[in-house]
Design a protein around this motif. Structure first.
Motif, mmCIF file in Angstrom:
data_model
loop_
_atom_site.group_PDB
_atom_site.id
_atom_site.type_symbol
_atom_site.label_atom_id
_atom_site.label_comp_id
_atom_site.label_asym_id
_atom_site.label_seq_id
_atom_site.Cartn_x
_atom_site.Cartn_y
_atom_site.Cartn_z
ATOM 1 N N ARG A 125 -3.191 4.007 -2.921
ATOM 2 C CA ARG A 125 -1.881 3.772 -2.300
ATOM 3 C C ARG A 125 -1.188 5.090 -1.991
ATOM 4 N NH1 ARG A 125 -0.706 -1.902 -4.118
ATOM 5 N NH2 ARG A 125 -2.135 -2.264 -5.863
ATOM 6 N N THR A 126 -0.214 5.011 -1.102
ATOM 7 C CA THR A 126 0.645 6.151 -0.794
ATOM 8 C C THR A 126 1.859 6.064 -1.704
ATOM 9 O OG1 THR A 126 -0.060 6.143 1.528
ATOM 10 C CG2 THR A 126 1.996 7.288 1.006
ATOM 11 N N VAL A 127 2.081 7.087 -2.530
ATOM 12 C CA VAL A 127 3.170 7.073 -3.502
ATOM 13 C C VAL A 127 4.028 8.319 -3.290
ATOM 14 C CG1 VAL A 127 3.798 6.986 -5.940
ATOM 15 C CG2 VAL A 127 1.692 5.870 -5.153
ATOM 16 N N PRO A 165 0.803 -1.222 0.000
ATOM 17 C CA PRO A 165 0.000 0.000 0.000
ATOM 18 C C PRO A 165 0.837 1.273 0.000
ATOM 19 C CG PRO A 165 0.059 -0.926 2.202
ATOM 20 C CD PRO A 165 0.769 -1.910 1.317
ATOM 21 N N VAL A 166 2.138 1.150 0.311
ATOM 22 C CA VAL A 166 3.025 2.305 0.390
ATOM 23 C C VAL A 166 4.215 2.077 -0.541
ATOM 24 C CG1 VAL A 166 4.515 3.710 1.871
ATOM 25 C CG2 VAL A 166 2.352 2.819 2.767
ATOM 26 N N LEU A 167 4.528 3.082 -1.363
ATOM 27 C CA LEU A 167 5.625 2.958 -2.329
ATOM 28 C C LEU A 167 6.495 4.199 -2.302
ATOM 29 C CD1 LEU A 167 3.010 1.612 -4.583
ATOM 30 C CD2 LEU A 167 5.194 0.422 -4.707
ATOM 31 N N LEU A 168 7.821 3.981 -2.321
ATOM 32 C CA LEU A 168 8.784 5.070 -2.321
ATOM 33 C C LEU A 168 9.747 4.881 -3.494
ATOM 34 C CD1 LEU A 168 8.333 4.078 0.859
ATOM 35 C CD2 LEU A 168 9.839 5.991 1.300
ATOM 36 N N PHE A 169 10.004 5.967 -4.214
ATOM 37 C CA PHE A 169 10.893 5.899 -5.366
ATOM 38 C C PHE A 169 11.860 7.080 -5.326
ATOM 39 C CE2 PHE A 169 6.846 3.979 -6.589
ATOM 40 C CZ PHE A 169 7.262 2.742 -7.070
ATOM 41 N N ASP A 170 13.151 6.781 -5.452
ATOM 42 C CA ASP A 170 14.181 7.815 -5.458
ATOM 43 C C ASP A 170 14.767 7.906 -6.866
ATOM 44 O OD1 ASP A 170 15.908 9.754 -4.633
ATOM 45 O OD2 ASP A 170 17.167 8.468 -3.393
ATOM 46 N N GLU A 171 14.536 9.029 -7.535
ATOM 47 C CA GLU A 171 15.013 9.286 -8.898
ATOM 48 C C GLU A 171 14.630 8.154 -9.864
ATOM 49 O OE1 GLU A 171 16.002 12.094 -9.647
ATOM 50 O OE2 GLU A 171 16.832 12.991 -7.847
ATOM 51 N N PRO A 172 13.370 7.812 -9.970
ATOM 52 C CA PRO A 172 12.976 6.673 -10.807
ATOM 53 C C PRO A 172 13.012 6.949 -12.305
ATOM 54 C CG PRO A 172 11.034 7.745 -9.941
ATOM 55 C CD PRO A 172 12.212 8.421 -9.287
ATOM 56 N N PHE A 173 13.135 8.219 -12.726
ATOM 57 C CA PHE A 173 13.119 8.549 -14.150
ATOM 58 C C PHE A 173 14.500 8.452 -14.795
ATOM 59 C CE2 PHE A 173 9.697 11.072 -12.143
ATOM 60 C CZ PHE A 173 8.601 10.536 -12.807
#
Length: 303
Positions: A178-180, A147-155
């Motif tokens: 979800r928490t994005v 339910p929770v997602l974290l992305f660091d510099e995904p591009f």
């Protein structure tokens, strides 16, 4: 939901995160912005329990991440796409993660297909491009259907098709409730991807508001004007203390005058106008305005 309460992290005399308090709510793509060295990556690592806070708390759905059993079912994260074993295949990498979190093997093939890597699932990761590694990292984040997602510099490293796909993926995940949370330095992508922004500088919270509210902070709205006498208008605008730039299409962009003031100025000088349009400041301009005194590293800064 992610909750930070007076979160602080110091390394000796350096404070990387300073009493950070905020809530990242579900149903939104929240962009996490800040200048280099602002503490963004440190904050994400504190949320994931990879660093221990000096003081304060970081909670995921009311609990420290370290207390959540089978963490991939609660939080999916991509922090460093290159932090994988290059000798393993994409499928083997995901199967190892799935096994450690009691996730069925069928889910591995599902996420490989979702991120577009099904055709190279048996290839060693060491031969992957950065864009392919980003897709694999996203697959790992999705593995537990969290339910929770974290992305660091995904591009980073993605081609235009990949960027568009990631943008749509994040928005779909948020629409599912979800928490994005997405950290990125690419303002153009944040402007098209996020609907809420959290901005920090030198570890402190600067802004926590909608994308529209943040963009409106800039003190630099533009007036785009067309005239058959651009030289005369340019002179008049500069004499009035405002800035003006010419574009390849013949238009002029004026900063520092309202549309009414510019229209009055042109009328008083007898300069005809064929177009007068107000354009809001870009996200990048608003960001630069707001963080100007929180930047630690500047090009040409020889202090």
């Amino acid at each position: 939901m992610i909750e930070l309460r007076d979160l602080t992290k110091r390394y000796g005399r350096t404070t990387a995160v300073d009493r950070l308090t905020l809530t990242v709510r579900p149903g939104h793509v929240t962009g996490f912005l800040g200048p280099n060295g602002a503490g963004k990556s440190t904050t994400l690592r504190l949320v994931l329990g990879l660093h221990r806070p000096t003081s304060g708390t970081a909670l995921v759905d009311g609990h420290p991440f370290a207390q959540l059993p089978r963490g991939l079912r609660h939080v999916g994260a991509l922090l460093d796409a290159g932090d994988v074993h290059g000798g393993r295949s994409a499928r083997a990498h995901l199967r190892a993660l799935a096994r450690s979190n009691a996730i069925g093997r069928s889910r591995v093939d599902e996420v490989l297909s979702e991120v577009g890597l099904a055709g190279v699932a048996g290839r060693r990761i060491g031969g992957f491009s950065l864009g392919m590694k980003q897709r694999l990292g996203i697959a790992a984040a999705l593995l537990g259907d969290p339910p929770v997602l974290l992305f660091d510099e995904p591009f980073n490293g993605l081609d235009p098709e990949g960027v568009r796909w990631v943008r749509g993926l994040f928005q779909r995940l948020a629409a599912e409730g979800r928490t994005v949370l997405v950290s990125s330095h690419l303002m153009s992508e944040m402007a098209q991807t996020a609907d809420h922004l959290v901005v920090i500088g030198r570890g402190e919270l600067i802004a926590d508001e909608s994308l529209a509210e943040f963009a409106a902070r800039s003190a630099r709205p533009h007036v785009v004007v067309r005239t058959p006498d651009p030289t005369a208008l340019t002179t008049a605008v500069r004499e009035a203390g405002a800035a003006v730039e010419s574009a390849a299409d013949g238009s002029l962009t004026v900063t520092g005058l309202t549309p009414a003031a510019l229209g009055d100025l042109a009328y008083a000088r007898g300069i005809p106008l064929h177009e007068l349009v107000t354009r809001a400041a870009s996200l990048e301009e608003a960001f630069m305005d707001l963080t100007a005194d929180r930047v630690d590293y500047r090009a040409g800064d020889h202090r």
